[in-house]
Design an enzyme around this catalytic site. Structure first.
Site, PDB file in Angstrom:
ATOM      1  N   GLY A   1       3.026  -0.919   4.271  1.00  0.00           N
ATOM      2  CA  GLY A   1       3.045   0.494   3.908  1.00  0.00           C
ATOM      3  C   GLY A   1       4.459   0.938   3.578  1.00  0.00           C
ATOM      4  N   GLY A   2       5.126   1.554   4.551  1.00  0.00           N
ATOM      5  CA  GLY A   2       6.466   2.119   4.339  1.00  0.00           C
ATOM      6  C   GLY A   2       7.441   1.144   3.694  1.00  0.00           C
TER       7      GLY A   2
ATOM      8  N   GLU B   1      -6.718   4.969   7.858  1.00  0.00           N
ATOM      9  CA  GLU B   1      -6.458   6.363   7.489  1.00  0.00           C
ATOM     10  C   GLU B   1      -7.672   6.981   6.799  1.00  0.00           C
ATOM     11  OE1 GLU B   1      -2.770   5.522   5.517  1.00  0.00           O
ATOM     12  OE2 GLU B   1      -1.892   5.046   7.466  1.00  0.00           O
TER      13      GLU B   1
ATOM     14  N   SER C   1       3.761  -1.878  10.449  1.00  0.00           N
ATOM     15  CA  SER C   1       5.208  -1.963  10.693  1.00  0.00           C
ATOM     16  C   SER C   1       5.797  -3.324  10.310  1.00  0.00           C
ATOM     17  CB  SER C   1       5.528  -1.611  12.155  1.00  0.00           C
ATOM     18  OG  SER C   1       5.151  -0.270  12.406  1.00  0.00           O
TER      19      SER C   1
ATOM     20  N   HIS D   1      -9.484   1.353   5.132  1.00  0.00           N
ATOM     21  CA  HIS D   1      -8.189   1.572   5.792  1.00  0.00           C
ATOM     22  C   HIS D   1      -8.388   2.568   6.943  1.00  0.00           C
ATOM     23  CE1 HIS D   1      -4.046   2.632   6.558  1.00  0.00           C
ATOM     24  NE2 HIS D   1      -3.700   1.535   5.892  1.00  0.00           N
TER      25      HIS D   1
ATOM     26  N   GLY E   1       2.873   2.476  10.866  1.00  0.00           N
ATOM     27  CA  GLY E   1       3.870   3.536  10.756  1.00  0.00           C
ATOM     28  C   GLY E   1       4.586   3.860  12.053  1.00  0.00           C
TER      29      GLY E   1
ATOM     30  N   GLU F   1      -5.076  -4.637  10.695  1.00  0.00           N
ATOM     31  CA  GLU F   1      -4.056  -3.600  10.900  1.00  0.00           C
ATOM     32  C   GLU F   1      -4.352  -2.840  12.193  1.00  0.00           C
ATOM     33  OE1 GLU F   1      -2.073  -2.456   6.906  1.00  0.00           O
ATOM     34  OE2 GLU F   1      -3.770  -1.118   7.255  1.00  0.00           O
TER      35      GLU F   1
ATOM     36  N   LYS G   1       0.083   4.264  -0.268  1.00  0.00           N
ATOM     37  CA  LYS G   1      -0.557   5.449   0.338  1.00  0.00           C
ATOM     38  C   LYS G   1      -0.354   6.668  -0.581  1.00  0.00           C
ATOM     39  CE  LYS G   1      -0.087   3.245   4.775  1.00  0.00           C
ATOM     40  NZ  LYS G   1      -0.020   3.338   6.217  1.00  0.00           N
TER      41      LYS G   1
ATOM     42  N   ASN H   1       0.862  -1.184   0.000  1.00  0.00           N
ATOM     43  CA  ASN H   1       0.000   0.000   0.000  1.00  0.00           C
ATOM     44  C   ASN H   1       0.899   1.234   0.000  1.00  0.00           C
ATOM     45  OD1 ASN H   1      -1.809   2.044   0.453  1.00  0.00           O
ATOM     46  ND2 ASN H   1      -2.373   1.401   2.521  1.00  0.00           N
TER      47      ASN H   1
HETATM   48  P1  13P Z   1       3.277   0.605   7.633  1.00  0.00           P
HETATM   49  O1  13P Z   1       3.761  -0.701   7.023  1.00  0.00           O
HETATM   50  O2  13P Z   1       3.981   1.793   7.141  1.00  0.00           O
HETATM   51  O3  13P Z   1       3.195   0.497   9.133  1.00  0.00           O
HETATM   52  O4  13P Z   1       1.751   0.781   7.122  1.00  0.00           O
HETATM   53  C1  13P Z   1       0.857  -0.263   7.251  1.00  0.00           C
HETATM   54  C2  13P Z   1      -0.381   0.072   6.504  1.00  0.00           C
HETATM   55  O5  13P Z   1      -1.135   0.927   6.888  1.00  0.00           O
HETATM   56  C3  13P Z   1      -0.628  -0.663   5.256  1.00  0.00           C
HETATM   57  O6  13P Z   1      -1.915  -0.427   4.783  1.00  0.00           O
END
Ligand code: 13P
Length: 262
Positions: free
Chosen positions: A241-242, A106, A220, A104, A180, A174, A14, A12
């Site tokens: 994510g990251g 967010e 993470s 999600h 994050g 999640e 983002k 993802n």
């Molecule tokens: P991180 O892997 O950056 O923690 O993000 C997870 C996420 O929200 C994937 O949708």
């Protein structure tokens, strides 16, 4: 436990990477994985770029040289019409998207998406042949008050309202506090919640669907902890994510079997 579910590693992105950076990342990723075809073929990989990158990435994926699935990060509840700024499921399907992230945390936080909106988006995805990647997870306050499972279970129950038995879905657990933060859940805790989510899938859309559904962990995830999550019987992959924005790191996560030792 032996599972027949093909692991899914989902990236993802983002709100990161313009379309040129997106193309570069996908090409570099494929290049980084070129010597690991045999491992890589036993894992599904889907990337979820921003809307503005979808067409560019599609041209790479479409060329059939790069065997990644393509997904979007959201879709409209509406089919078409006067909904400025929204993107429909039909538009995404036309771009060869096969999956779409829904609910999600967010989007729940930034856009006030409720469980009812999430359920409507699940229906919009299914109406267009897209597999919904339904995200659920508790905040740290929820965790303190109700424990880890209660909120994700309630969110999934509502998201699956009206979904037909046997429907293909993906579920991503999640924990909001893990996203994050560098502080992932423990594999044991994630397993516990993912098992509870699989029970919800069984109750709502049947035992066969529960056995076939990929339940992912997200929050993470890194190359150094992916193996521990993948060893758990009810965790079938990761929503990253990251870690999905860095070529070597994401390639290493995709090659988790190397670390699991299977
Ligand atoms: P991180 O892997 O950056 O923690 O993000 C997870 C996420 O929200 C994937 O949708």
């Amino acid at each position: 436990m032996v599972t027949t579910r093909t692991p899914l590693i989902a990236g993802n992105w983002k709100m990161n990477l313009d379309h040129l950076q997106a193309v570069a990342l996908v090409q570099k990723l494929f290049w980084a994985l070129r010597d690991a075809q045999h491992e890589f073929e036993s894992v599904d990989v889907t990337v979820f770029p921003p809307f503005t990158d979808l067409r560019s990435v599609q041209t790479l994926v479409d060329a059939d040289k790069i065997p990644f699935g393509l997904g979007a990060q959201d879709l409209s509840v509406h089919a078409s019409g006067a909904h400025t700024g929204d993107v429909s499921g039909a538009m995404l399907a036309k771009l060869a998207c096969s999956q779409v992230i829904i609910g999600h945390s967010e989007r729940r936080q930034d856009h006030g998406e409720t469980d009812a909106v999430v359920a409507a988006k699940v229906q919009a995805a299914l109406a267009n042949g897209l597999v919904p990647v339904i995200c659920v997870g508790e905040t740290s306050e929820d965790l303190e008050k109700f424990g880890a499972s209660a909120v994700p279970v309630a969110q999934l129950e509502q998201a699956l309202e009206g979904v037909a038995a046997g429907t293909e879905i993906v579920v991503a657990y999640e924990p909001v506090w893990a996203i994050g933060s560098g502080q992932a859940a423990t594999p044991e805790q994630a397993q516990q919640v993912c098992a509870a989510l699989r029970a919800v899938i069984a109750e709502k859309i049947g035992d066969d669907a529960a056995a076939a559904t990929r339940v992912l962990y997200g929050g993470s995830v890194k190359s150094t902890n992916i193996a521990a999550f993948m060893r758990e019987p009810d965790i079938d992959g990761a929503l990253v994510g990251g870690g999905s924005l860095k070529v070597d790191e994401f390639a290493s996560i995709i090659r988790f079997q190397k670390h699991v030792g299977v």
